[in-house]
Design an enzyme around this catalytic site. Structure first.
Site, mmCIF file in Angstrom:
data_model
loop_
_atom_site.group_PDB
_atom_site.id
_atom_site.type_symbol
_atom_site.label_atom_id
_atom_site.label_comp_id
_atom_site.label_asym_id
_atom_site.label_seq_id
_atom_site.Cartn_x
_atom_site.Cartn_y
_atom_site.Cartn_z
ATOM 1 N N TYR A 89 40.091 45.152 36.858
ATOM 2 C CA TYR A 89 40.884 44.295 35.875
ATOM 3 C C TYR A 89 40.231 44.245 34.436
ATOM 4 O O TYR A 89 41.075 44.042 33.494
ATOM 5 C CB TYR A 89 41.186 42.887 36.438
ATOM 6 C CG TYR A 89 41.831 42.739 37.766
ATOM 7 C CD1 TYR A 89 43.094 42.564 37.592
ATOM 8 C CD2 TYR A 89 41.250 42.974 38.910
ATOM 9 C CE1 TYR A 89 44.071 42.280 38.646
ATOM 10 C CE2 TYR A 89 42.050 42.857 40.291
ATOM 11 C CZ TYR A 89 43.422 42.502 39.959
ATOM 12 O OH TYR A 89 44.291 42.308 40.837
ATOM 13 N N GLU A 162 51.213 40.795 34.564
ATOM 14 C CA GLU A 162 52.057 39.533 34.666
ATOM 15 C C GLU A 162 52.170 38.732 33.488
ATOM 16 O O GLU A 162 52.235 37.621 33.467
ATOM 17 C CB GLU A 162 51.483 38.566 35.777
ATOM 18 C CG GLU A 162 50.964 39.426 37.291
ATOM 19 C CD GLU A 162 50.919 38.085 38.369
ATOM 20 O OE1 GLU A 162 50.364 36.870 38.076
ATOM 21 O OE2 GLU A 162 50.932 38.531 39.612
ATOM 22 N N GLU A 269 48.833 44.286 43.872
ATOM 23 C CA GLU A 269 48.072 43.232 44.661
ATOM 24 C C GLU A 269 49.171 42.660 46.038
ATOM 25 O O GLU A 269 50.267 42.635 45.700
ATOM 26 C CB GLU A 269 47.977 41.763 43.932
ATOM 27 C CG GLU A 269 46.791 42.016 42.642
ATOM 28 C CD GLU A 269 47.076 40.525 41.870
ATOM 29 O OE1 GLU A 269 47.375 39.707 42.329
ATOM 30 O OE2 GLU A 269 46.407 40.779 40.741
#
Length: 480
Positions: A89, A162, A269
């Site tokens: 990430y 997101e 995920e």
């Protein structure tokens, strides 16, 4: 001076001149495809961010891929688990990642890299995207491209994660995400020897999920629209508990939604940890990689290490030793049941599906952006894209001089895992589940974690005779 036997000396010479690399992967319709073998890459993966967000520390030049010994430890366990891909990430584009990237490359594990970080100015601000889309931000994410573009196991880049997490954030943000994708892809086109896919990782917000996918997969300017996503990741936690099923989790709805996708769709995920207090059994794995879901491209389990959110497959102790959780055992058991031949078969119709032309009518929910006018690059960005960033830190694959993991690791029952080491793969192979069980049988008591000592997590630099012997024997076992 250390005296080596002729056998060890031969193995040392052999190992230090042989360098393996996975084949780069490209997007073909709904699939990720190996550019050499033409086999489909179905993502069998894990999200990898030891330390969580706090593991990313630019002041200390530290991130998840900055310490070779830590990566050696984790690569050995991920290789045994059976994964072929990790998602990372937060990375620092000014840090050298050669050792870690090369270790994961040697064991056949690809990397999907997020170009953003949680720090201010290093991602698009969902509350005011225009204010965060500036040349300084682009310089930072182009630095990530420079840092990872030369590693053959760099599978892809996530342009954002997101950003739209409810209906309200879906009005202004979509055009800016497409702008970032366009800029990244134009930079890659000018400064990389190969095309590296760029895409978006979406929250599973059902009221806007279909619109999000529709918005990012459509083409505005025809076939060569650079703002279009190359792939679509979905952070999905709908399969919860041992009693969940393909239908109760809504997987059948997702399959119906994405079956005619013109780009690869995968779970960026997954792995619901509810109800709390029980190890995850991961029975969704058989569905995700089964015949009913071959239109999707697999997924990444959240997450490798145990952090505050309680999703870990392993527990990293304070002295850098590691203990497997029961979640690791259960996931490995599920991976070992996969039909690898089935999931490596490419979709014969995928390349025939053309992306739809962007149109307001494809957006169904109120509030989601119907604006397909993508913002122009900010002032100074065109020069940055054409000329490249100043003083980029470009990574490269290096020789792995050590294969044996120097710190102990323990199975879920407490027994130490013996002879833990990475196994460099020959013939440019990617990793696959191999049927083994990592946690030893029986019970034991792991050594109590203690504060890390200086050097405990030092870099992998010098080859040891024992490490090379182990590697050589493992390679000879593979060859013969």
């Amino acid at each position: 001076m250390l005296s080596l036997s002729p056998t060890i000396a031969l193995l040392l010479a052999l190992f230090t001149v042989v360098s393996y690399a996975v084949h780069p992967v490209e997007v073909r319709g709904q699939d990720f495809v190996n550019t050499v073998t033409d086999k489909r890459l179905m993502i069998i993966g894990v999200d990898y961010q030891p330390g969580g967000q706090s593991g990313y520390n630019p002041e200390a030049k530290s991130d998840a891929l900055s310490n070779g010994t830590v990566c050696l430890r984790d690569a050995a366990l991920l290789q045994r688990l059976g994964v072929n891909t990790i998602r990372v990430y937060n990375v620092d584009p000014t840090v050298n990642h050669d050792e870690c990237a090369s270790i994961f490359n040697a064991v056949g594990i690809y990397m999907i890299i997020d170009v953003n970080s949680p720090l201010g100015g290093e991602s698009i601000d969902r509350s005011n995207p225009a204010s965060s889309y500036h040349v300084g931000y682009l310089g930072r994410i182009f630095g990530v491209v420079e840092n990872f573009k030369e590693y053959p196991n760099t599978l892809a880049f996530f342009a954002a994660n997101e950003v739209m997490n409810d209906v309200g954030t879906s009005e202004k943000n979509p055009p800016y995400i497409r702008a970032v994708q366009r800029d990244l892809k134009n930079y890659i086109k000018k400064h990389s020897k190969r095309t590296i896919p760029v895409g978006y990782s979406a929250a599973d917000v059902r009221p806007i999920l279909k619109d999000t996918w529709s918005y990012f997969q459509c083409a505005i300017d025809g076939k060569d629209d650079q703002s279009r996503s190359d792939f679509f990741g979905l952070n999905s936690y709908s399969w919860c508990g041992e009693d969940a099923t393909y239908k109760s989790a809504g997987y059948d709805i997702l399959v119906s939604m994405f079956q005619n996708s013109t780009l690869p769709v995968f779970f960026s995920e997954y792995g619901c940890n509810k109800p709390s207090g029980i190890p995850r059994v991961f029975n969704e794995v058989s569905a995700l990689y089964g015949k009913d879901m071959t239109s999707l491209s697999g997924g990444l389990v959240y997450e490798y290490s145990q952090e505050e959110s309680d999703y870990g497959l392993v527990q990293i102790n304070s002295n850098t030793t590691i203990t497997l959780r029961k979640d690791y055992d259960n996931l490995q058991s599920q991976y070992n049941k996969l039909d690898i031949k089935l999931i490596e078969s490419t979709n014969s119709t995928a390349e025939e599906i053309k992306p739809p032309k962007c149109d307001e009518d494809m957006i169904e929910s109120d509030g989601f952006s119907k604006n397909f006018t993508i913002p122009d690059p900010p002032e100074g960005a065109e020069d940055l894209i054409n000329d490249g960033i100043d003083n980029p830190k470009v990574g490269k694959i290096v020789q792995i001089k050590e294969t044996a993991v120097p710190m102990p690791a323990y199975g879920s029952t407490g027994q130490e895992i013996t002879n833990l080491a990475i196994k460099p793969l020959p013939n440019d192979e990617s990793n696959t589940p191999n049927g083994e069980t990592t946690s030893p049988s029986g019970t034991g008591s792991p050594a109590a974690p203690s504060p890390s000592k200086k050097g405990d997590a030092g870099r992998v630099e010098v080859a040891s005779a024992w490490g090379v012997l182990v590697a050589g024997l493992l390679m000879l076992r593979i060859w013969f």
